[in-house]
Design an enzyme around this catalytic site. Structure first.
Site, mmCIF file in Angstrom:
data_model
loop_
_atom_site.group_PDB
_atom_site.id
_atom_site.type_symbol
_atom_site.label_atom_id
_atom_site.label_comp_id
_atom_site.label_asym_id
_atom_site.label_seq_id
_atom_site.Cartn_x
_atom_site.Cartn_y
_atom_site.Cartn_z
ATOM 1 N N LYS A 1 94.366 96.582 95.802
ATOM 2 C CA LYS A 1 95.650 96.816 96.444
ATOM 3 C C LYS A 1 96.740 96.210 95.585
ATOM 4 C CE LYS A 1 98.274 95.395 100.405
ATOM 5 N NZ LYS A 1 98.364 94.636 101.633
HETATM 6 P P1 FBP Z 1 103.519 95.380 103.901
HETATM 7 O O1 FBP Z 1 103.224 96.858 103.986
HETATM 8 O O2 FBP Z 1 104.136 94.845 105.126
HETATM 9 O O3 FBP Z 1 104.280 95.067 102.628
HETATM 10 O O4 FBP Z 1 102.102 94.686 103.826
HETATM 11 C C1 FBP Z 1 101.409 94.607 102.645
HETATM 12 C C2 FBP Z 1 101.182 93.153 102.284
HETATM 13 O O5 FBP Z 1 100.296 93.048 101.200
HETATM 14 C C3 FBP Z 1 100.647 92.302 103.408
HETATM 15 O O6 FBP Z 1 99.254 92.372 103.498
HETATM 16 C C4 FBP Z 1 101.183 90.973 103.044
HETATM 17 O O7 FBP Z 1 101.387 90.157 104.139
HETATM 18 C C5 FBP Z 1 102.494 91.304 102.451
HETATM 19 O O8 FBP Z 1 102.395 92.572 101.890
HETATM 20 C C6 FBP Z 1 102.903 90.277 101.445
HETATM 21 O O9 FBP Z 1 104.149 90.583 100.988
HETATM 22 P P2 FBP Z 1 104.916 89.619 99.997
HETATM 23 O O10 FBP Z 1 103.866 88.796 99.324
HETATM 24 O O11 FBP Z 1 105.637 90.519 99.085
HETATM 25 O O12 FBP Z 1 105.813 88.788 100.811
#
Ligand code: FBP
Length: 306
Positions: free
Chosen positions: A204
């Site tokens: 991911k």
């Molecule tokens: P989102 O679709 O809300 O961006 O979620 C994906 C994700 O990987 C979550 O699993 C994680 O909490 C978040 O993004 C982390 O985002 P960042 O590290 O950019 O704050």
């Protein structure tokens, strides 16, 4: 469950895995409205840890309830639901067997200045909760990147032995990278490739921009340019994942308009990415709007709309 040829082909790429792990990858790939297509949409809800409860759930207060997310993922016909221990435990009996789950076994929070994550759950927890996979974040470029990779190596080996799949969130961040660098094309492809090298089954990453960040890589990208369009950038990341022999999904990011997100999904689809893992853009909308958006995303991945 009769596996499609597409899913059989994908499973054949995981040449070292035991039948348990392959069955769990198949469970995720065969679930929901995209079941059997080789594409996936996954709901991740670990933002309560990462950003705090109000920033995550106040825009749609129903989302404070852990059951809300299981139901959303099931009713939208998604492939899997990923969350930290407490969220999965809170719906474990009600939703047992209803949708593949991914236990996020490490987490960060916004009350820390270091780019690191704590290990907050175990492979035993994942087995106890009937999960199909563990999920683990690495921060390539952080001061703690090597420790994170070593923690992942140990947990991934344990998960694979137990017949679980391993999903790696590979999010570059740290002193070397500014905001632009974190999602630059070269860095994103590099982060995805490292996740593949550590043995991830599903990778991911964030959607890449056109920027090239690492000075040492600039000449290479000048000599072997990637076309200046989003689909070509997604295809480049897919190539970095063992030429497409590993599943790669792209995160949704902060809440944005449906058109912007759907355009991104069209580009992921065109670039051969395996799908999306979208949290805030799903659960921060009303349930009705989220179901519509997730349905539209799935239609794009099914090739139903242009
Ligand atoms: P989102 O679709 O809300 O961006 O979620 C994906 C994700 O990987 C979550 O699993 C994680 O909490 C978040 O993004 C982390 O985002 P960042 O590290 O950019 O704050």
């Amino acid at each position: 469950m009769k596996l499609t040829n597409k899913v059989r082909q994908i499973l054949s790429w995981y040449e070292s895995d035991n039948p348990g792990t392959k069955a769990n990858i198949a469970r995720i790939l065969m679930e929901g409205r995209l079941g059997g297509t080789g594409r996936m949409v996954i709901l991740p809800v670990d933002q309560g840890f990462e950003h705090g409860p109000a920033r995550s759930f106040a825009p749609n207060p129903e989302a404070y309830d852990p059951h809300y997310h299981f139901r959303l993922a099931i009713d939208a016909g998604l492939n899997a639901y990923a969350a930290p221990l407490g969220m999965l435990e809170a719906g474990a009996a009600t939703f047992a067997g209803s949708i593949p789950t991914i236990l996020k076994v490490n987490s960060s929070n916004s009350l820390s200045t270091t780019k690191d994550q704590a290990v907050t759950a175990t492979v035993a927890d994942a087995l106890r909760l009937g999960c199909s996979a563990i999920g683990f974040t690495i921060y390539p470029s952080s001061e703690y990147q090597f420790e994170m990779m070593e923690e992942l190596r140990e947990l991934a080996a344990e998960a694979k032995d137990a017949g679980l799949a391993v999903v790696v969130w590979s999010y570059p961040r740290g002193p070397m990278l500014d905001k632009t660098g974190e999602t630059a094309l070269d860095i994103c492809a590099y982060a995805a490739h490292m996740a593949a090298l550590i043995g991830a089954h599903i990778i991911k990453v964030k959607p890449p921009t056109a920027a090239i960040s690492l000075d040492a890589a600039k000449k290479t990208y000048e000599n072997s340019p990637v076309a200046d369009d989003a689909a070509a950038r997604f295809a480049h990341v897919v190539k970095a994942c063992f030429n497409g022999r590993r599943l790669v999904v792209f995160s949704g990011g902060e809440a944005k308009g449906s058109d912007a997100l759907l355009n991104e999904v069209r580009a992921i689809h065109a670039g051969g990415g395996n799908g999306s893992i979208v949290g805030r853009n799903a659960f921060q909308r009303s349930r009705e709007d989220a179901l519509k958006l997730l349905g539209d995303m799935i239609d794009i991945y099914r090739g139903k709309v242009a």
